[in-house]
Design an enzyme around this catalytic site. Structure first.
Site, PDB file in Angstrom:
ATOM      1  CG  ASP A 195       8.340   3.058  -4.477  1.00 33.99           C
ATOM      2  OD1 ASP A 195       9.069   2.863  -3.484  1.00 33.99           O
ATOM      3  OD2 ASP A 195       7.146   2.698  -4.514  1.00 33.99           O
TER       4      ASP A 195
ATOM      5  NE  ARG B 240      -4.951  20.528   6.084  1.00 32.65           N
ATOM      6  CZ  ARG B 240      -5.726  21.586   6.350  1.00 32.65           C
ATOM      7  NH1 ARG B 240      -6.729  21.481   7.200  1.00 32.65           N
ATOM      8  NH2 ARG B 240      -5.494  22.740   5.771  1.00 32.65           N
TER       9      ARG B 240
ATOM     10  CE  LYS C 255       4.819  -1.880   2.620  1.00 32.48           C
ATOM     11  NZ  LYS C 255       4.856  -1.569   1.198  1.00 32.48           N
TER      12      LYS C 255
ATOM     13  CE1 TYR D 101       2.772  -2.370  -2.643  1.00 35.55           C
ATOM     14  CE2 TYR D 101       1.396  -0.481  -3.156  1.00 35.55           C
ATOM     15  CZ  TYR D 101       1.696  -1.553  -2.345  1.00 35.55           C
ATOM     16  OH  TYR D 101       0.938  -1.794  -1.238  1.00 35.55           O
TER      17      TYR D 101
HETATM   18  C1  LIG Z   1       4.020  -0.871   0.368  1.00 35.45           C
HETATM   19  C2  LIG Z   1       4.541  -0.156  -0.808  1.00 35.45           C
HETATM   20  C3  LIG Z   1       3.915   1.017  -1.257  1.00 35.45           C
HETATM   21  C4  LIG Z   1       2.681   1.585  -0.607  1.00 35.45           C
HETATM   22  O1  LIG Z   1       2.920   1.971   0.702  1.00 35.45           O
HETATM   23  P1  LIG Z   1       1.773   2.028   1.845  1.00 35.45           P
HETATM   24  O2  LIG Z   1       2.485   2.610   3.003  1.00 35.45           O
HETATM   25  O3  LIG Z   1       1.278   0.639   2.056  1.00 35.45           O
HETATM   26  O4  LIG Z   1       0.681   2.910   1.301  1.00 35.45           O
HETATM   27  C5  LIG Z   1       4.480   1.650  -2.353  1.00 35.45           C
HETATM   28  N1  LIG Z   1       5.556   1.165  -2.979  1.00 35.45           N
HETATM   29  C6  LIG Z   1       6.154   0.031  -2.587  1.00 35.45           C
HETATM   30  C7  LIG Z   1       7.345  -0.457  -3.321  1.00 35.45           C
HETATM   31  C8  LIG Z   1       5.680  -0.667  -1.492  1.00 35.45           C
HETATM   32  O5  LIG Z   1       6.270  -1.804  -1.103  1.00 35.45           O
END
Ligand SMILES: *Cc1c(COP(=O)(O)O)cnc(C)c1O
Length: 395
Positions: free
Chosen positions: A186, A61, A211, A114
């Protein structure tokens, strides 16, 4: 390995973080270590590892060799001192915010972050007595003004999802430094191949690894990078609260990331070609892509990004009804909620990034009901354009 002047990003994405494998039987690839714990023959060594006086792992963890290799790989690509990972991108975001915010604090961010992040800002932070100010994304002056009033965190996302707006990271980081605020970016859409926010003044850069980093839409995870001191605090929060990345998913990311630069460069090219083609199509109302000269902040994108990314959005004449007709006709695109993978993926924000929001909230975030988000894959560009052409012909 983190000398960016001598080592390119393809080399970094292949070799970065791979030292962990040296521990295991001379394997050339990072093994998936599924073990929950790591056993010791003597208490002194065990204690030294637990106190971080010796390298090693105690309990998965907290840290795990496969997960560590993934973190190190991203760390190298973001030119950061440290990185820590999470079960999802949202866990990276929520754990990061929870680490640095306390009651009475203030966050300045943007209206079209997001969808999940937007939910945290609107629903989860205010009851904790954390004040959130969401600015017009393209209005840098308003953002500077709000940041200048004082805040603990400036939370940025660029390019934005799904409106593909651009924020000036350098300019807003300067404003944040004046009030001692932490800048969190982000970087999911840009990827470390196209943009390195830490080099533009940010304190923390984070990714949904689900992604582009993974790139094959078969693993969920998140990661944050920054200074040792800041990352240690977020790591401690995650270690205790438990949103840990699984070793199998870390392995999928390591494998995916070896082709990160190849994929992203191809996606940059494909997105640019699709954006230019759509821009001339009579059924298309508007195309949002930072590589187009018509984009409001094309100049900022050119300055802070080395490629314009694989994400674009566009609206067609006839709104949501037109989308319902034309999207299912696409042969080489998944209609799905993810993005950044080798296949092209399309979807309206109504069913994807902003499904959790009401129509009013979407309107407030400036998202037309008839918008299509387009994540360019690595297919042959002629096929992608021919596919769009035949699908749009149904309108
Ligand atoms: C998909 C996404 C998230 C969230 O990510 P998860 O892995 O689905 O929790 C956050 N920010 C952006 C820009 C995203 O495209």
């Amino acid at each position: 390995m983190s000398n960016k002047k001598t080592v390119g990003k393809s080399t970094l994405s292949i070799w970065g973080g791979e030292q962990e494998h040296e521990l295991y039987e001379r394997s050339t690839q990072v093994p998936v270590v599924h073990s929950v714990s790591f056993g010791y023959k003597d208490i002194n060594t065990w204690q030294n590892v637990a106190l971080e006086k010796e390298p090693g792992h105690i309990y998965s963890r907290n840290t795990n060799p496969t997960v560590r290799a993934f973190e190190d790989k991203v760390k190298e690509l973001e030119y950061a001192e440290a990185a820590t990972s999470f079960a999802t991108g949202m866990a990276a975001i929520s754990n990061c915010l929870a680490t640095f915010l306390k009651p009475g604090d203030r966050v300045v961010s943007i209206k079209d972050s997001y969808g999940g992040t937007n939910k945290i800002f609107n629903d989860f932070l205010p009851p904790l007595n954390i004040d959130v100010t969401l600015c017009e994304t393209s209005d840098f002056e308003q953002m500077e003004l709000e940041i200048g009033k004082g805040c603990a965190i400036v939370y940025l996302e660029t390019p934005t999802n799904p409106t593909i707006k651009i924020l000036d990271i350098k300019r807003l980081s300067i404003a944040a430094k004046k009030v001692n605020a932490l800048v969190v970016v982000d970087n999911t859409f840009a990827t470390p191949i196209n943009q390195n926010p830490l080099q533009l003044g940010a304190d923390i850069v984070l990714h949904s690894a689900s992604k582009y980093l993974g790139g094959h839409a078969d693993a969920l995870g998140g990661v944050i990078c920054g200074s040792k001191e800041l990352v240690k605090q977020v790591y401690h929060y995650r270690e205790i609260n438990g949103a840990t990345l699984s070793p199998m998913d870390a392995y999928s990311f390591i494998r995916g990331m070896k082709t990160l630069k190849l994929r992203v460069e191809r996606q940059n090219d494909n997105a640019m070609a699709v954006a230019r083609w759509l821009d001339k199509h009579p059924q298309v109302e508007q195309v949002n892509y930072p590589g187009l000269e018509s984009h409001l902040h094309h100049d900022v994108a050119k300055e802070q990004m080395s490629g314009f990314g694989g994400m674009l959005s566009f609206s067609v004449k006839g709104g949501l009804e037109a989308i319902k007709t034309f999207l299912p006709k696409l042969q080489y695109a998944h209609m799905a909620a993810n993005l950044g993978c080798v296949e092209t993926v399309v979807g309206p924000p109504v069913t994807t990034s902003h499904v959790e929001c009401s129509a009013d909230e979407r309107a407030a975030a400036g998202i037309p009901e008839g918008l299509v988000r387009y994540s360019a894959g690595i297919e042959d560009i002629d096929d992608l354009i021919a596919d769009l052409e035949q699908a749009l012909a149904h309108l």
